[in-house]
Design an enzyme around this catalytic site. Structure first.
Site, PDB file in Angstrom:
ATOM      1  N   HIS A 117      -4.119  97.859  66.203  1.00 36.46           N
ATOM      2  CA  HIS A 117      -5.211  98.487  65.625  1.00 36.46           C
ATOM      3  C   HIS A 117      -5.800  99.872  66.219  1.00 36.46           C
ATOM      4  O   HIS A 117      -6.822 100.302  66.115  1.00 36.46           O
ATOM      5  CB  HIS A 117      -6.386  97.583  65.549  1.00 36.46           C
ATOM      6  CG  HIS A 117      -5.954  96.146  65.069  1.00 36.46           C
ATOM      7  ND1 HIS A 117      -5.975  95.805  63.726  1.00 36.46           N
ATOM      8  CD2 HIS A 117      -5.719  95.129  65.810  1.00 36.46           C
ATOM      9  CE1 HIS A 117      -5.688  94.493  63.565  1.00 36.46           C
ATOM     10  NE2 HIS A 117      -5.497  94.325  64.704  1.00 36.46           N
ATOM     11  N   SER A 166      -2.469 129.271  66.695  1.00 35.84           N
ATOM     12  CA  SER A 166      -3.516 129.558  65.623  1.00 35.84           C
ATOM     13  C   SER A 166      -3.885 131.197  65.468  1.00 35.84           C
ATOM     14  O   SER A 166      -3.864 131.815  66.522  1.00 35.84           O
ATOM     15  CB  SER A 166      -4.870 129.053  66.126  1.00 35.84           C
ATOM     16  OG  SER A 166      -6.067 129.669  65.251  1.00 35.84           O
ATOM     17  N   LYS A 180      -5.254 127.358  71.153  1.00 36.48           N
ATOM     18  CA  LYS A 180      -4.771 126.339  70.178  1.00 36.48           C
ATOM     19  C   LYS A 180      -3.187 126.370  70.595  1.00 36.48           C
ATOM     20  O   LYS A 180      -2.270 127.346  70.666  1.00 36.48           O
ATOM     21  CB  LYS A 180      -4.826 126.457  68.850  1.00 36.48           C
ATOM     22  CG  LYS A 180      -6.381 126.450  68.259  1.00 36.48           C
ATOM     23  CD  LYS A 180      -6.690 125.031  68.707  1.00 36.48           C
ATOM     24  CE  LYS A 180      -5.947 123.968  67.600  1.00 36.48           C
ATOM     25  NZ  LYS A 180      -6.153 123.912  66.173  1.00 36.48           N
ATOM     26  N   GLU A 215       3.862 117.544  62.236  1.00 33.47           N
ATOM     27  CA  GLU A 215       2.884 117.734  61.259  1.00 33.47           C
ATOM     28  C   GLU A 215       3.580 117.803  59.714  1.00 33.47           C
ATOM     29  O   GLU A 215       3.546 117.224  58.705  1.00 33.47           O
ATOM     30  CB  GLU A 215       1.705 118.700  61.256  1.00 33.47           C
ATOM     31  CG  GLU A 215       0.806 118.190  62.179  1.00 33.47           C
ATOM     32  CD  GLU A 215      -0.598 119.253  62.507  1.00 33.47           C
ATOM     33  OE1 GLU A 215      -1.187 119.087  63.251  1.00 33.47           O
ATOM     34  OE2 GLU A 215      -0.145 120.524  62.174  1.00 33.47           O
TER      35      GLU A 215
END
Length: 459
Positions: free
Chosen positions: A155, A276, A282, A289
């Site tokens: 979980h 970024s 970043k 992704e």
């Protein structure tokens, strides 16, 4: 005039011609189409259906076309509709009327079924190789992390301590099953449909097995209706690829979490990260992704194939032209994802201390504390209650279980002795789980050794 145009008194409407054409996507099967045609015409000559000299002339013309295609000297025409008609048209242009004999005793229906099987067999072999690469990469990474303790989760909550090697080897098993699925798919598609004709074979004395032998198939398909209308091999392959992408997506999700500041379990190599345009600090896990995102398009390819096939009657229907773009996209996508994902995992840095610190929080040794009491004679349900009470106490007092004094332990149960500290140490929690399939050093190393032997057996 189209090669099939004898029945028609009008030219095909330009829009219909464009709508009907598949050359934009089936041109990638040019080699399979030519090799299939060479095998077919060889059989026609051997069977005396055409003269051997004619067969040889056709084969020579086809090989010349293959060379010119690979040298970029041939442009395919949308007017010829598909790869099969393009190549046959080029052949007739090159060698004249004898080229018109190539299509004796076959149809585009069984021809495309052959080409697609041949093409996908080749692609399956390539995908299989990529799967073995990722398995080997994960095994090597696991070997370096058999003592790297991390929290295991259920979980998405810290549950029990395991090792990073144990976690990685879970994905090894997933990809081993993927490898098995895709090889099984190969075996089922490895039967030769040519000779089925449009739907009802041929009156010519063709030798289908000879063609199958030339092309390296296990055998021939056994029903002509099924042969030309069967696309379940594309659906099965798309399904197997979808499961591969699902596994990659799950792994990607974990990598995205692990490289965040909140986890900091791993650091991705700069070569497999991006920045970024506005935030200079970043470092984004874009590879993971994108893999996670691309899984959706492959699932869509599978659903498209299933939907296309679900309502069409036997035998061939033009709906089936939609099979290629979907399965080609699924194949292209998984071939794009697997190699770059493998390199990303191979080059990432494992932050072992951060993993261990995380395993030391969240009461991951609570189950072992309960087991300690059980081994001392307390029924499990009572032990579970005692440790649950201890966890509540620790939460209130901002302590971990192992930070309690012996006096505090005994306030919950007189059974606790000094040996409780060893019993609930992270190393004990992990390495006492020696059951096959468990996270202990011994169990994981046995698993790694098994998979290494498995990989050797495939080479």
């Amino acid at each position: 005039m189209k090669l099939w145009g004898g029945r028609f008194s009008k030219e095909t409407d330009t829009q219909v011609n464009d709508f009907n054409s598949s050359i934009a996507f089936d041109s990638r099967m040019y080699k399979e189409d030519i090799l299939g045609s060479i095998a077919h015409v060889t059989m026609l000559g051997d069977q005396g259906i055409i003269e051997v000299e004619e067969a040889n002339e056709i084969k020579s013309g086809l090989l010349n076309i293959l060379t010119e295609i690979e040298e970029g000297k041939i442009e395919f025409s949308i007017d010829a509709e598909d790869i099969h008609m393009n190549i046959e048209t080029k052949l007739i242009e090159k060698i004249g009327d004898v080229g018109k004999k190539l299509h004796t005793a076959r149809s585009r229906n069984d021809q495309v079924a052959l080409d697609l099987r041949m093409y996908l067999k080749k692609e399956v072999e390539e995908i299989s190789g990529y799967l073995l690469d990722i398995i080997e990469t994960l095994v090597n990474n696991a070997k370096a992390n058999t003592e790297t303790i991390m929290p295991g989760y259920t979980h998405l909550q810290r549950a029990q301590p395991i090792t990073f090697a144990h976690h990685l080897m879970a994905y090894v098993e997933m990809f081993r099953r993927d490898y098995g699925r895709i090889k099984d798919c190969y075996e089922r598609m490895n039967y030769m449909p040519l000779g089925s004709g449009a739907l009802a074979t041929s009156t010519y004395p063709i030798d289908r097995q000879k063609v199958a032998d030339i092309l390296g198939f296990n055998g021939i398909t056994l029903n002509s209706l099924d042969s030309v209308s069967d696309r379940d091999f594309t659906i099965e392959l798309a399904s197997a690829i979808s499961i591969i992408m699902m596994h990659l997506s799950r792994f990607s999700e974990e990598i995205i979490l692990w490289c965040s500041s909140e986890f900091a379990f791993i650091t991705l190599d700069d070569a497999y990260s991006t920045g970024s345009s506005i935030m200079p600090q970043k470092k984004n896990p874009d590879v993971a992704e994108l893999v996670r995102g691309k899984s959706g398009r492959v699932f869509g390819d599978l659903m498209g194939l299933l939907t296309m096939m679900k309502g069409i009657p036997l035998a061939y229907d033009k709906d089936m032209q939609e099979d290629k773009e979907a399965i080609f996209d699924a194949v292209d996508t998984v071939k794009l994802c697997l190699p770059v994902f493998t390199k990303m995992v191979e080059t990432m840095t494992v932050n072992k201390e951060n993993m261990r610190r995380a395993a030391g929080k969240g009461f991951t040794n609570a189950t072992d504390a309960a087991d300690y009491l059980v081994k001392k004679g307390l029924p499990f349900r009572e032990a579970h209650h005692v440790i649950g009470t201890i966890v509540a106490y620790c939460t209130t007092n901002q302590k971990e279980i192992e930070e309690l004094t012996l006096e505090e332990f005994k306030s919950f149960s007189d059974i606790f002795q000094e040996d409780v500290y060893k019993a609930i140490s992270l190393e004990t929690c992990v390495n006492e789980r020696k059951v096959p399939g468990g996270p202990s050093f011994i169990a994981v190393n046995n698993h790694i050794a098994f998979v290494e032997e498995y990989l050797k057996g495939l080479k």
